[in-house]
Design a protein around this motif. Structure first.
Motif, mmCIF file in Angstrom:
data_model
loop_
_atom_site.group_PDB
_atom_site.id
_atom_site.type_symbol
_atom_site.label_atom_id
_atom_site.label_comp_id
_atom_site.label_asym_id
_atom_site.label_seq_id
_atom_site.Cartn_x
_atom_site.Cartn_y
_atom_site.Cartn_z
ATOM 1 N N GLY A 87 0.791 -1.216 0.000
ATOM 2 C CA GLY A 87 0.000 0.000 0.000
ATOM 3 C C GLY A 87 0.825 1.268 0.000
ATOM 4 O O GLY A 87 0.280 2.357 0.170
ATOM 5 N N VAL A 88 2.128 1.140 -0.184
ATOM 6 C CA VAL A 88 3.003 2.314 -0.172
ATOM 7 C C VAL A 88 3.080 2.902 -1.576
ATOM 8 O O VAL A 88 3.410 2.194 -2.533
ATOM 9 C CB VAL A 88 4.411 1.950 0.335
ATOM 10 C CG1 VAL A 88 5.341 3.153 0.261
ATOM 11 C CG2 VAL A 88 4.333 1.428 1.759
ATOM 12 N N PRO A 89 2.793 4.199 -1.742
ATOM 13 C CA PRO A 89 2.828 4.807 -3.075
ATOM 14 C C PRO A 89 4.249 5.166 -3.489
ATOM 15 O O PRO A 89 5.095 5.488 -2.652
ATOM 16 C CB PRO A 89 1.989 6.072 -2.896
ATOM 17 C CG PRO A 89 2.240 6.468 -1.465
ATOM 18 C CD PRO A 89 2.360 5.158 -0.707
ATOM 19 N N HIS A 90 4.484 5.135 -4.769
ATOM 20 C CA HIS A 90 5.761 5.596 -5.336
ATOM 21 C C HIS A 90 5.425 6.568 -6.457
ATOM 22 O O HIS A 90 5.643 6.298 -7.636
ATOM 23 C CB HIS A 90 6.602 4.410 -5.803
ATOM 24 C CG HIS A 90 7.074 3.544 -4.680
ATOM 25 N ND1 HIS A 90 8.242 3.781 -3.984
ATOM 26 C CD2 HIS A 90 6.506 2.472 -4.088
ATOM 27 C CE1 HIS A 90 8.374 2.876 -3.034
ATOM 28 N NE2 HIS A 90 7.342 2.067 -3.074
ATOM 29 N N GLY A 91 4.843 7.679 -6.045
ATOM 30 C CA GLY A 91 4.382 8.679 -6.987
ATOM 31 C C GLY A 91 2.885 8.532 -7.225
ATOM 32 O O GLY A 91 2.254 7.565 -6.817
ATOM 33 N N GLY A 92 2.296 9.540 -7.875
ATOM 34 C CA GLY A 92 0.890 9.476 -8.219
ATOM 35 C C GLY A 92 -0.020 9.826 -7.063
ATOM 36 O O GLY A 92 0.334 10.598 -6.163
ATOM 37 N N PRO A 103 1.222 0.249 -9.440
ATOM 38 C CA PRO A 103 2.283 -0.317 -10.276
ATOM 39 C C PRO A 103 3.478 -0.811 -9.466
ATOM 40 O O PRO A 103 3.825 -0.250 -8.429
ATOM 41 C CB PRO A 103 2.672 0.856 -11.180
ATOM 42 C CG PRO A 103 2.249 2.080 -10.440
ATOM 43 C CD PRO A 103 1.013 1.684 -9.694
ATOM 44 N N GLY A 104 4.079 -1.886 -9.949
ATOM 45 C CA GLY A 104 5.257 -2.439 -9.312
ATOM 46 C C GLY A 104 4.986 -3.378 -8.169
ATOM 47 O O GLY A 104 5.920 -3.955 -7.608
ATOM 48 N N LYS A 105 3.718 -3.568 -7.807
ATOM 49 C CA LYS A 105 3.383 -4.481 -6.714
ATOM 50 C C LYS A 105 2.958 -5.835 -7.304
ATOM 51 O O LYS A 105 2.349 -5.897 -8.369
ATOM 52 C CB LYS A 105 2.238 -3.921 -5.866
ATOM 53 C CG LYS A 105 2.384 -2.454 -5.487
ATOM 54 C CD LYS A 105 3.612 -2.166 -4.649
ATOM 55 C CE LYS A 105 3.814 -0.677 -4.427
ATOM 56 N NZ LYS A 105 2.657 0.040 -3.904
ATOM 57 N N VAL A 106 3.269 -6.894 -6.619
ATOM 58 C CA VAL A 106 2.975 -8.293 -6.994
ATOM 59 C C VAL A 106 3.770 -8.706 -8.225
ATOM 60 O O VAL A 106 4.576 -9.627 -8.186
ATOM 61 C CB VAL A 106 1.460 -8.536 -7.213
ATOM 62 C CG1 VAL A 106 1.212 -10.032 -7.464
ATOM 63 C CG2 VAL A 106 0.645 -8.071 -6.014
ATOM 64 N N VAL A 107 3.529 -8.048 -9.350
ATOM 65 C CA VAL A 107 4.324 -8.267 -10.557
ATOM 66 C C VAL A 107 4.743 -6.906 -11.095
ATOM 67 O O VAL A 107 4.052 -5.911 -10.915
ATOM 68 C CB VAL A 107 3.548 -9.045 -11.643
ATOM 69 C CG1 VAL A 107 3.303 -10.474 -11.219
ATOM 70 C CG2 VAL A 107 2.242 -8.341 -11.977
ATOM 71 N N ALA A 108 5.878 -6.861 -11.785
ATOM 72 C CA ALA A 108 6.386 -5.602 -12.325
ATOM 73 C C ALA A 108 6.160 -5.585 -13.832
ATOM 74 O O ALA A 108 6.860 -6.261 -14.580
ATOM 75 C CB ALA A 108 7.872 -5.437 -12.000
ATOM 76 N N LEU A 109 5.167 -4.826 -14.259
ATOM 77 C CA LEU A 109 4.869 -4.720 -15.688
ATOM 78 C C LEU A 109 5.823 -3.772 -16.373
ATOM 79 O O LEU A 109 6.102 -3.903 -17.565
ATOM 80 C CB LEU A 109 3.425 -4.231 -15.858
ATOM 81 C CG LEU A 109 2.737 -4.482 -17.203
ATOM 82 C CD1 LEU A 109 2.678 -5.977 -17.504
ATOM 83 C CD2 LEU A 109 1.337 -3.895 -17.190
ATOM 84 N N SER A 110 6.349 -2.806 -15.622
ATOM 85 C CA SER A 110 7.206 -1.775 -16.190
ATOM 86 C C SER A 110 8.616 -1.893 -15.650
ATOM 87 O O SER A 110 8.824 -2.197 -14.475
ATOM 88 C CB SER A 110 6.641 -0.382 -15.862
ATOM 89 O OG SER A 110 7.583 0.627 -16.142
ATOM 90 N N PRO A 111 9.640 -1.621 -16.496
ATOM 91 C CA PRO A 111 11.026 -1.656 -15.997
ATOM 92 C C PRO A 111 11.318 -0.537 -15.009
ATOM 93 O O PRO A 111 12.323 -0.584 -14.306
ATOM 94 C CB PRO A 111 11.856 -1.482 -17.283
ATOM 95 C CG PRO A 111 10.936 -0.828 -18.265
ATOM 96 C CD PRO A 111 9.569 -1.347 -17.938
ATOM 97 N N GLU A 112 10.439 0.467 -14.932
ATOM 98 C CA GLU A 112 10.629 1.559 -13.985
ATOM 99 C C GLU A 112 9.989 1.265 -12.627
ATOM 100 O O GLU A 112 9.822 2.162 -11.801
ATOM 101 C CB GLU A 112 10.044 2.864 -14.536
ATOM 102 C CG GLU A 112 10.810 3.455 -15.709
ATOM 103 C CD GLU A 112 10.459 2.785 -17.029
ATOM 104 O OE1 GLU A 112 9.314 2.307 -17.145
ATOM 105 O OE2 GLU A 112 11.319 2.723 -17.914
ATOM 106 N N ALA A 113 9.595 0.028 -12.393
ATOM 107 C CA ALA A 113 8.944 -0.327 -11.139
ATOM 108 C C ALA A 113 9.866 -0.042 -9.956
ATOM 109 O O ALA A 113 11.085 -0.140 -10.068
ATOM 110 C CB ALA A 113 8.563 -1.804 -11.138
ATOM 111 N N PRO A 114 9.295 0.326 -8.798
ATOM 112 C CA PRO A 114 10.121 0.618 -7.621
ATOM 113 C C PRO A 114 10.882 -0.608 -7.147
ATOM 114 O O PRO A 114 10.495 -1.739 -7.408
ATOM 115 C CB PRO A 114 9.102 1.070 -6.567
ATOM 116 C CG PRO A 114 7.791 0.501 -7.032
ATOM 117 C CD PRO A 114 7.857 0.503 -8.532
#
Length: 486
Positions: A86-91, A469-480
């Motif tokens: 539940g921790v945000p990394h932007g947005g 984004p970036g939680k459970v699975v990373a769809l983007s290479p910019e994931a935290p």
């Protein structure tokens, strides 16, 4: 951030404030700080704003606007998670606390329909007032919210009898990444009209859609309960006692919680208002509960018969049975305080894992031996839900060691513990979820075809990767980054 981006984000925040009201779109750091840090403090994130919609239509508006802008949205309930989910990394953080209505309770259908921001304790109390039981029970039930419970497929102490959160939900209302609302709020126990879509969202940690309401199962309220606390020579004996109780009590066995000697000593040392339940010390303990909806159920005779035979066989060294509700509560407190007091002994490297019930005792022995061999003085605190194979395999730092130095070994002990879990055909994420902290671990232990299917589902439902984004699975290479900032 360039000027164009800053201007676009400011315009988005202004649109959200116009629709939701300025009081419910906050961006001052002092206001959003509680939403940036998870309860264990392993992660600290950042966010443009925190928004507090009042209903599903405002949630829909927020998601549609953020999707169009390509801005991440992180849903939060009570923010009691333990894996960075539940921790945000932007947005934008979307708090569901204002979606707190109980929409209906149907005692004949044995269902309750609630919004995502209703706390678990509120649901339990509403069911109790209707002479029903909502059996999901967690240490954080006073603050955790049902939307988060479902999004993480929460477990707790009642899984042995009633199942995980997934087993307690009949229907969902979900807002998709682009703002569309899926109305699946049906209280049906049989519905074979295609894919059972609700199970995509239960346990998805807000990465596929945001749960805004749910139809939940209710059960007959227990009218008779008996609680016992047992002392055993080790986990193998405790597992055999569990088997005897399951055979002798059937589905009246509603809880079987395992506590090691070290765990009980921590509670007795650090918790207020607790007393030693048994004379002397034992290598392992078990907290047992039987319950029945029949007020005249003679549960005491059932448990006395089983425990009497177990004592004769040497499986149980000592036992006490609560003689009142107050005594039952006192015994439960010994288990409920265990998670809280561990931090008072220094750093704790935590593993929430599961193995087949038949192998849970072997796992505890093997993993404990491996960890103790890897670091002199490390203190293993393996406890939890024996009846469903879920063990909280926590490691407490050696006495005198620096906390930071111990926590720096987290990844090394992950490998030791998770390799053994994998060898036992278990799971490295039992009831707390994956979030960030175990995201990259999945690549090591989960079937690669399963990972591919998960990524395909994520891409289909959230092609712009704006939902958590970036939680459970990373769809983007910019994931935290997945490793916690300890």
């Amino acid at each position: 951030m360039n000027d164009a981006t800053s201007t676009a984000e400011a315009a988005l925040v202004a649109r959200l404030a116009e629709r939701l009201g300025a009081a419910h779109v906050v961006s001052a750091l002092t206001d959003i700080e509680p939403h940036l840090i998870e309860s264990r403090g392993l992660y600290r994130g950042r966010a443009l704003a925190v928004v507090r919609p009042r209903d599903v239509h405002e949630v829909s508006f927020v998601l549609a606007q953020c999707s169009e802008a390509g801005l991440p949205v992180v849903p939060q309930g009570g923010n009691t998670g333990l894996v960075g989910g539940g921790v945000p990394h932007g947005g934008v953080v979307i708090s569901l606390a204002r979606l707190n209505a109980i929409r209906g309770l149907d005692p004949v259908n044995a269902t309750i329909t609630v919004e995502a921001g209703v706390t678990l304790k509120t649901i339990q109390d509403a069911a109790d007032e209707a002479d029903r039981l909502f059996p999901l029970s967690l240490a954080s039930e006073g603050t955790c919210q049902i939307g988060g419970n479902l999004a993480t497929n929460a477990g707790g102490t009642g899984v042995l009898r009633y199942g995980n959160a997934r087993d307690l939900v009949l229907g969902l209302e979900v807002v998709l990444a682009d703002g569309r609302i899926w109305n699946g709020l049906k209280g049906l126990r049989k519905d074979n009209t295609g894919y059972d879509l609700k199970h995509l969202f239960v346990g998805s940690e807000g990465t596929l859609g945001i749960i805004t309401a749910a139809v939940l199962k209710l059960y007959p309220k227990p009218k008779a309960t008996v609680t016992a606390f047992l002392g055993c020579e080790g986990p193998q004996a405790a597992l055999q006692v569990f088997e005897r109780l399951r055979e002798g009590a059937g589905d009246q066995l509603t809880a079987f919680e395992y506590i090691p000697r070290f765990g009980l000593e921590l509670v007795l040392k650090h918790a207020d208002g607790v007393t030693r339940p048994l004379q002397g010390e034992h290598a392992a303990y078990a907290l047992v509960e039987l319950s029945s909806p029949r007020a005249d159920a003679d549960l005491a005779s059932v448990i006395e018969t089983v425990l009497g035979a177990a004592i004769e066989e040497g499986l149980v060294e000592d036992a006490t049975i609560g003689a009142s509700e107050a005594q039952n509560a006192a015994l439960w407190k010994l288990r409920e305080m265990l998670s809280e007091v561990q931090g008072r002994e220094g750093g704790s490297i935590k593993h929430d894992v599961s193995v087949p019930v038949s192998r849970v005792a072997d796992f505890i022995v093997e993993a404990s031996t491996a960890c103790e061999a890897a670091m002199d003085g490390i203190r293993v605190c393996a406890f939890g839900h024996f009846g469903d194979g879920n063990i909280h395999f926590n490691l407490t730092q050696p006495v005198g060691m620096e906390k930071a130095a111990f926590l720096a070994e987290w990844e090394r002990f992950n490998r030791i513990v998770h390799d053994i879990v994998h060898a036992y055909d278990g799971s490295i994420a039992a009831e707390h979820g994956v979030g960030l902290i175990k995201r990259d671990e999945l690549k090591l232990y989960k079937d690669p075809v399963a990972i591919e299917m998960m990524l395909a589902v994520k891409a289909a439902l959230d092609p712009r990767d704006t939902l958590n984004p970036g939680k459970v699975v990373a769809l983007s290479p910019e994931a935290p980054a997945a490793l916690p900032g300890r």
